[in-house]
Every structure is written in C-alpha cells, then in structure tokens.
Design an enzyme around this catalytic site. Structure first.
Site, PDB file in Angstrom:
ATOM      1  CE  LYS A 230      -1.325  -5.585   7.138  1.00 26.36           C
ATOM      2  NZ  LYS A 230      -2.149  -6.700   7.481  1.00 26.36           N
TER       3      LYS A 230
ATOM      4  CE  LYS B  59      -2.290  -3.419   2.413  1.00 29.05           C
ATOM      5  NZ  LYS B  59      -1.930  -4.547   2.637  1.00 29.05           N
TER       6      LYS B  59
ATOM      7  CG  HIS C 256      -5.986  -5.404   8.453  1.00 24.51           C
ATOM      8  ND1 HIS C 256      -5.499  -4.505   7.333  1.00 24.51           N
ATOM      9  CD2 HIS C 256      -6.021  -6.597   7.699  1.00 24.51           C
ATOM     10  CE1 HIS C 256      -5.118  -5.466   5.981  1.00 24.51           C
ATOM     11  NE2 HIS C 256      -5.526  -6.570   6.593  1.00 24.51           N
TER      12      HIS C 256
END
Length: 481
Positions: free
Chosen positions: A403, A224, A401
């Site tokens: 990281k 991303k 979600h």
C-alpha cells in the site's frame, strides 16, 4: 368466506409492517449522515431483505465511534521535539507550496504535525520485515509495543510470541494489542505463555456482545505498529502470518514495510497508546508517570516524516485527503500500489485529472486478490482510467499486498490503508508520509521492480459479456466494500 378475509388482513398487515420497517430503517440509516451513495446503497440493499436487513444493519451497519485523543500525551510528545523546529522551518522554505499545504492538511485533519527521522528504511518482503522487527525487539531495553490486525498462531506468530515472552521475562514491558476479528484464531492456549510471562494483551473491538449491547463487527484496527523503546518504529502492510513469509510459503504475499528511527516514532507511539487506552482504559501515565521512557527526547534527523492516522472516530478522513492532495499536487509522476482498488469519486477524479494534465500516473494492483468481489469492482474502473491516460498494471506473480504512493521525487506514502472505502472511512489506519527523496527513491525503484512481474492492462482487451456484467455489478456494491 373466513379464509379470504383472513388472507386479505394478513396481506394488509404485512404490507404495513414492511412499510414501517423501511421507514424506520431509512431514518436510522439517514441519521448516520454518511455519504449519500453509501446511504442509498444500504437502504436499497436492506429493503430487499425484510426484517433480516434490520439484523444485518444492527451487526454490520455504521455506528458512531468516539475515541478519546490523549491531549496531554500529544502535548508532551510535541514538547519533546524542539530540535525538529529548525528542520521544519527549512522544509517550509524549500518545499513546493503544494507539499507545505499537504503537510498542513495532514496536521489539521488528524492532529499530528510533521516531525523528523534519523533514518527511514524500506523493507521489501515479509522475511526482511520480520528480521528487522525481531532484531529491534531483541535490542529493546525498556518496552515493546505491538499492534496488529492479523496475528496468526502459525510459525512466524509463534516465533514472535516466544520472543515477546522472552523480553517480558527480562523485565521489558510488553504490550500486545490485537484486532479481535483479524486475529480471531488466537486462542487461550496460544496466549497462555504471554500471560504467564506478564505480557499485557488486549483485544480491539471484541465482536461478541459484552460491554457493548451492540457488538462492533466493522471498524477494525487495521494498523500494524511496532515501537521499541520509543525510538524505533515500524508500520506498513505486513501482518504477522506465514502468508507474508516467502521462507515458509513460496506463494507468500508480496508486501512492503518501513522502519523509522528518530523523533517521528513518538507519533507512532502516541497512536498506539491512544488505541491501547481505548481498548483497555489504562492511561499512559499509569505506565510511566512522567512519560520519559514512553516518549524519550531525541535529536532531530534530516528526514521530514509525518505520521497520519484516520478512523471512524473522525469524519475528516485524513488518509483519504492526503492521497487525493498528493495526487493533485503531482507534476511528474504519481505511482500507486494497492491490493484493493475501489476508489470514491474524489480519488478517481484525482487520478484521472493528473493523467489528463500529463502526469505519469500508474496503478499497480494484483491480478487476483483474496476477494473476488473487490477484484471485480476494481476491474470495472480500468476502462475509464486508461481512457484518461492512467497506466494500469496487474501483478501476476503472487498476491500483491503493498500500500504505497510515490509522488514526483519528493513525497512517498506507505502504510496500512488500502485505496478503498473501507480503509478510508471504516477502519483505523496509519500511514507514514516521508517528504523528500529518502523514501521516494527506493519506493519508486521497488515499483519498477514489481512491474517486471506484472502485465499492462490494455484498453481494448477481450472480455466476455458475463465477466463485464460481473465487474459492473460488483461496482454497485463499492460503497459497501
């Protein structure tokens, strides 16, 4: 007499065919030279699926990936960073030996050196992330580069598409690179305004048979990346989807992202341009002959930042190595957040060894992820982690979600890679490593905030036999997850 003889011949023929199938498939898999456990898992799994296993391996099995690194582009990016040298010398003198070695490891494994940033901002939640990205895109004057694994044609996806169309109409060069599998819901109708406005759109690893006789189902770009004018960059776990925006969905994923301003952005830019060239064949010099706009010179900041990339085009597993190295270097704490926890032996050993030597090791995972088999596999590791002294927490509020990894007070990692085999070996990933307290402090604070919505996993928690069996069985497939 004819039928028994024919039956015997058929049995012999099928036996020979099955043996030949196993031999050919085994040689094919072994020649990939993957990890022994992964290789054996593939052979044993596909041996139970005569002939159909060949088709499965053809479409889903490991492939050799070659992806050119743009050496001239990297040299140019390095040439634009002379102001970073003084900062890097200071870092080399002041940083602990383990951190200096880790920075060298990252540079050697993926070819990207430590750089600097003027500012590094932690963005918690999709709403805050989207607002920051939209603001940077609105302010862009020369180019906007966007690369995503998931880009949905929903409310936030449509809003971003319309903004990209608006910028292209203003004369800003806009390039959008989407993973063909992760963004499979994007169709021609949704794309039409982009094409009409002159936005260049490309798909990474089309899953259909086209240029490649063998389609690429694995090996996705899980990155991303947003880069505006080569000066402001974003990366992290947030995809372009309403599932990440609490303003649209109360049950939206809990996630974090990072906004970077300064010369370190040129390495996010370089990563995007290499992916773009790989997907399209367009050379960066065709976009900007002398590269002054794509890689603008910038003053050095006082925050050391290293962009680290990894993917199936390199066997060095840079992001995997950086995680293991960081945990091994920890002396006070190592706090890991990941939605998918399926560690290999080196990563598992690093976590348990750090805890055994007295480091405050914490693992935060979702109570229930969006993959039942991955959640089950993750639970199978909890007992040995807890026995070694690792504190395990399950996030209860929503799907987690994020990281991230915080090591002591002087190292923080945030990016796109999960703590599993797929991210470390199969996907194209990117991560920002920030040395010093600039990101470590806010990320540690975010970790502690997240614990308020979490429950500690106890050593002697009650578990039904079928649950334990399911977890243990899921672990067998860890090399394939």
């Amino acid at each position: 007499m004819i039928l028994p003889e024919l039956s015997h011949e058929w049995k012999t023929g099928l036996s020979l065919a099955w043996s030949g199938y196993i031999a050919v498939l085994s040689v094919w898999i072994v020649m990939q030279k993957r990890a022994p456990v992964s290789t054996m898992s593939w052979i044993l799994s596909l041996a139970l699926l005569p002939f159909a296993g060949f088709v499965i391996y053809y479409f889903l099995g490991p492939q050799r990936m070659k992806k050119q690194r743009l050496k001239r582009l990297r040299s140019r990016a390095s040439a634009h960073a002379p102001a970073d040298l003084a900062l890097l010398r200071q870092v080399a003198e002041d940083a602990p030996t383990a951190l200096r070695q880790m920075a060298g490891l990252g540079a050697a494994a993926c070819g990207l050196p430590v750089s600097s940033a003027l500012s590094v901002e932690l963005l918690s939640g999709g709403a805050r992330t989207f607002d920051a990205i939209f603001e940077a895109i609105r302010d862009a004057r020369d180019h906007v580069h966007v690369e995503y694994y998931i880009f949905e044609p929903d409310r936030i996806g449509t809003a971003l598409r319309d903004l990209l169309v608006q910028k292209a109409q203003q004369g800003v060069a806009v390039r959008l690179l989407l993973d063909a599998l992760g963004s499979k819901r994007i169709g021609r109708r949704f794309m039409a305004p982009l094409h009409a406005a002159g936005v260049k759109v490309a798909l990474f690893h089309d899953t259909r048979i086209g240029r490649r006789l063998r389609p690429v189902t694995n090996y996705r770009t899980h990155r991303k990346i947003v880069v505006c004018d080569g000066r402001i960059g974003f990366t992290g776990g947030v995809n372009i989807t309403d599932e990440e925006d609490k303003r649209t969905r109360p049950d939206a994923y809990h996630d974090v992202h990072v906004r970077i301003e300064g010369s370190a952005v040129r390495w996010l830019q370089t990563t995007f341009l290499e992916d773009w060239t790989y997907a399209t064949g367009e050379n960066p010099r065709e976009m900007d002959p002398t590269l002054p706009k794509l890689l603008p010179p910038m003053e050095a900041g006082d925050i050391p930042v290293q962009i680290v990339t990894s993917g199936p085009d390199s066997p060095l597993e840079a992001i995997h190595r950086m995680h293991v190295s960081a945990i091994n270097s920890s002396t006070d704490r190592a706090w890991l957040t990941t939605p998918y926890f399926v560690p290999g032996e080196p990563a598992l050993m690093a976590l348990t060894s750090a805890a055994l030597r007295g480091v405050d090791v914490r693992l935060l995972v979702p109570r229930r992820s969006d993959s039942l088999i991955v959640s089950a596999a993750a639970r199978s590791y909890f007992d040995e982690l807890i026995a070694a002294g690792v504190k395990v927490w399950e996030y209860k509020a929503r799907m987690l979600h994020s990281k991230t990894l915080v090591v002591d007070d002087n190292c923080a990692m945030i990016g796109t890679a999960n703590f599993d085999n797929r991210s470390f070996r199969l996907n194209y990933e990117v991560m920002a490593v920030v040395y010093g307290p600039a990101l470590a402090k806010p990320l540690a604070s975010q970790f502690e905030t997240d614990l308020h919505s979490s429950a500690a996993v106890r050593a002697h928690r009650p578990q039904r036999f079928l649950q334990r069996l399911a977890d243990a069985t899921a672990r067998l497939f860890s090399p394939l997850l």
